[in-house]
Scaffold this motif. Sequence first.
Motif, PDB file in Angstrom:
ATOM      1  N   ARG A 175       0.923 -59.932  13.095  1.00 32.79           N
ATOM      2  CA  ARG A 175       0.648 -59.863  11.699  1.00 32.79           C
ATOM      3  C   ARG A 175      -0.290 -58.871  11.221  1.00 32.79           C
ATOM      4  O   ARG A 175      -0.259 -58.265  10.280  1.00 32.79           O
ATOM      5  CB  ARG A 175       0.226 -61.014  11.392  1.00 32.79           C
ATOM      6  N   VAL A 176      -1.333 -58.615  12.092  1.00 32.55           N
ATOM      7  CA  VAL A 176      -2.374 -57.996  11.585  1.00 32.55           C
ATOM      8  C   VAL A 176      -2.040 -56.402  11.437  1.00 32.55           C
ATOM      9  O   VAL A 176      -2.460 -55.337  10.904  1.00 32.55           O
ATOM     10  CB  VAL A 176      -3.750 -57.872  12.738  1.00 32.55           C
ATOM     11  N   ARG A 177      -0.755 -55.873  12.197  1.00 36.35           N
ATOM     12  CA  ARG A 177      -0.430 -54.705  12.376  1.00 36.35           C
ATOM     13  C   ARG A 177       0.854 -54.502  11.449  1.00 36.35           C
ATOM     14  O   ARG A 177       1.241 -53.498  11.256  1.00 36.35           O
ATOM     15  CB  ARG A 177       0.172 -54.273  13.743  1.00 36.35           C
ATOM     16  N   ARG A 178       1.394 -55.375  10.695  1.00 34.49           N
ATOM     17  CA  ARG A 178       2.511 -55.403   9.811  1.00 34.49           C
ATOM     18  C   ARG A 178       1.891 -54.613   8.411  1.00 34.49           C
ATOM     19  O   ARG A 178       0.834 -54.849   8.002  1.00 34.49           O
ATOM     20  CB  ARG A 178       3.091 -56.806   9.494  1.00 34.49           C
ATOM     21  N   PRO A 179       2.782 -53.876   7.712  1.00 35.24           N
ATOM     22  CA  PRO A 179       2.455 -53.560   6.563  1.00 35.24           C
ATOM     23  C   PRO A 179       2.134 -54.382   5.200  1.00 35.24           C
ATOM     24  O   PRO A 179       2.623 -55.674   5.506  1.00 35.24           O
ATOM     25  CB  PRO A 179       3.426 -52.520   6.038  1.00 35.24           C
ATOM     26  N   ASN A 180       1.066 -54.276   4.495  1.00 40.73           N
ATOM     27  CA  ASN A 180       0.743 -55.300   3.174  1.00 40.73           C
ATOM     28  C   ASN A 180       2.134 -55.274   2.396  1.00 40.73           C
ATOM     29  O   ASN A 180       2.567 -56.404   1.700  1.00 40.73           O
ATOM     30  CB  ASN A 180      -0.242 -55.012   2.692  1.00 40.73           C
ATOM     31  N   ILE A 181       2.560 -54.128   2.032  1.00 37.46           N
ATOM     32  CA  ILE A 181       3.652 -53.753   1.008  1.00 37.46           C
ATOM     33  C   ILE A 181       4.775 -53.142   1.552  1.00 37.46           C
ATOM     34  O   ILE A 181       4.500 -51.938   2.442  1.00 37.46           O
ATOM     35  CB  ILE A 181       2.992 -52.940  -0.063  1.00 37.46           C
ATOM     36  N   MET A 182       5.837 -53.470   1.224  1.00 39.04           N
ATOM     37  CA  MET A 182       7.277 -52.616   1.487  1.00 39.04           C
ATOM     38  C   MET A 182       7.686 -52.087   0.100  1.00 39.04           C
ATOM     39  O   MET A 182       7.920 -52.822  -0.765  1.00 39.04           O
ATOM     40  CB  MET A 182       8.367 -53.398   1.986  1.00 39.04           C
ATOM     41  N   HIS A 183       7.827 -50.906  -0.071  1.00 35.81           N
ATOM     42  CA  HIS A 183       8.385 -50.114  -1.421  1.00 35.81           C
ATOM     43  C   HIS A 183       9.421 -49.482  -1.105  1.00 35.81           C
ATOM     44  O   HIS A 183       9.761 -48.625  -0.410  1.00 35.81           O
ATOM     45  CB  HIS A 183       7.221 -49.161  -1.626  1.00 35.81           C
ATOM     46  N   ALA A 211       8.720 -61.330   6.305  1.00 33.94           N
ATOM     47  CA  ALA A 211       7.832 -60.743   7.523  1.00 33.94           C
ATOM     48  C   ALA A 211       6.373 -61.083   6.574  1.00 33.94           C
ATOM     49  O   ALA A 211       5.321 -60.819   7.431  1.00 33.94           O
ATOM     50  CB  ALA A 211       7.932 -59.464   8.031  1.00 33.94           C
ATOM     51  N   GLY A 212       6.527 -61.442   5.393  1.00 31.66           N
ATOM     52  CA  GLY A 212       5.063 -61.719   4.593  1.00 31.66           C
ATOM     53  C   GLY A 212       4.672 -60.398   3.988  1.00 31.66           C
ATOM     54  O   GLY A 212       3.435 -60.555   3.380  1.00 31.66           O
ATOM     55  N   CYS A 213       5.480 -59.432   3.578  1.00 28.90           N
ATOM     56  CA  CYS A 213       5.289 -58.282   2.795  1.00 28.90           C
ATOM     57  C   CYS A 213       5.515 -58.516   1.240  1.00 28.90           C
ATOM     58  O   CYS A 213       6.544 -59.399   0.855  1.00 28.90           O
ATOM     59  CB  CYS A 213       6.201 -57.055   3.319  1.00 28.90           C
ATOM     60  N   LYS A 214       4.881 -57.944   0.379  1.00 26.96           N
ATOM     61  CA  LYS A 214       4.983 -57.862  -0.717  1.00 26.96           C
ATOM     62  C   LYS A 214       5.882 -56.830  -1.019  1.00 26.96           C
ATOM     63  O   LYS A 214       5.741 -55.853  -0.081  1.00 26.96           O
ATOM     64  CB  LYS A 214       3.569 -57.560  -1.514  1.00 26.96           C
ATOM     65  N   ALA A 244      -3.349 -60.303  -4.767  1.00 23.76           N
ATOM     66  CA  ALA A 244      -2.693 -61.373  -4.926  1.00 23.76           C
ATOM     67  C   ALA A 244      -2.368 -61.973  -3.504  1.00 23.76           C
ATOM     68  O   ALA A 244      -2.279 -63.127  -3.204  1.00 23.76           O
ATOM     69  CB  ALA A 244      -1.236 -61.267  -5.462  1.00 23.76           C
ATOM     70  N   ARG A 245      -1.958 -60.997  -2.569  1.00 27.81           N
ATOM     71  CA  ARG A 245      -1.566 -61.362  -1.096  1.00 27.81           C
ATOM     72  C   ARG A 245      -2.842 -62.075  -0.554  1.00 27.81           C
ATOM     73  O   ARG A 245      -2.847 -63.196   0.018  1.00 27.81           O
ATOM     74  CB  ARG A 245      -1.034 -60.374  -0.203  1.00 27.81           C
ATOM     75  N   ALA A 246      -4.156 -61.282  -0.867  1.00 27.36           N
ATOM     76  CA  ALA A 246      -5.051 -62.096  -0.286  1.00 27.36           C
ATOM     77  C   ALA A 246      -5.632 -63.351  -0.873  1.00 27.36           C
ATOM     78  O   ALA A 246      -6.247 -64.371  -0.130  1.00 27.36           O
ATOM     79  CB  ALA A 246      -6.390 -61.102  -0.479  1.00 27.36           C
TER      80      ALA A 246
END
Length: 378
Positions: free
Chosen positions: A85-93, A115-118, A371-373
């Motif tokens: 999880r700590v290595r996944r992107p925060n955002i997928m664009h 996977a938890g991305c915005k 918002a994710r935080a």
Amino acid sequence: MQPDPAQAATADLRTGSAPRVLMLGTDPGGRGGVATVVSLLRQEGLFEREGVRYVATHAQGSRLARAGTALLGLGRTLGWLAGRRVRRPNIMHAHVASNGSFVRKSVLLALGRAAGCKTVFHLHGACFDGFAGRASPLMRRWICHTLESSSVVIALSSRWAGLVRGIAPRAAVVVIPNSVPLPPRATEPEEPGRILFLGEIGPRKGIYDLVEALALLRTRFPQVQLAIGGQGAMHELRRRADLCQVADRIDELGWVDAGNKAHQLARAAIFCLPSHAEGLPMAMLEAMAAGKAVVVTGVGGMPDAVRDGVNGMLVPPGDVQALAAALARLLENEQERQRLGERARATIEQEFASGVVIGRLSEVYEQLRSARARRRGR
């Protein structure tokens, strides 16, 4: 030379550098408006500033080559999403058009959300409303679900924002136009009577209307010439030019790359793009940035940039008489061309410059991270 974004994404996956934003789209080294948009975002510093890693999910070429790029893009995306999880992107664009582009990106965005991305759905398709309207009931529900499930939908203009809301009423839509750098002022003089068209050769871009308008202008303006840059239905273009008896007034440029574009814009007296459907065309924005008087149609996002008689001229799509009249007005009035060109360049500087647009994208990313935080802190 700067590295290719797709290659950079592969290198980062091997070395384990975690992106903050995973961006998906067509090969930036290819042709077309979306490739130009992505290349400019990288060149103007968004990738470095926001920790963007780019994955190409589409490339021009044979069907086999396109399928290979799509499968490789899927594998790279899954590689980023399947890590800790700590290595996944925060955002997928994702940069999205219609048809296959939508299908590919909608699936990848769904995987990103799982996977938890915005997720950011960045709409570029000039005919997306038609695509949605013709879709089967099941596909229409999937289109609506994808738009409304995205954290943000980016539309290129206020008109497209309204169309998106008509398709998906609960979508979180923001308007961010395409950006364009402001080039140095051209030093070479324009060529009187030279009209420049840049775009795909086919009916959507209105090139056949422009050929018919040229036929109406040829007698009154002996110097008039139409320079056509682009690829597509060249045989049909030549056939129509012969029918209209203007083949001798057409200069076929082929594909105009970035190195040649500034030269072609400098030579032109007028830029014309009489499209029947559009998003927010990069060629028009680049012509305005170059200080050219533009004649375009009031479709898609073009009226968000061009105000008729203020910084360009708007004509109804498919109206050859109105198109010829607008071109004639500018061909016979150099001062009017200069006035509109200066106002067009000022519009780009104030509203569409790369720094302005990148700042707005960064604001979207920051809001999504906040918002994710907050959600994770509950």
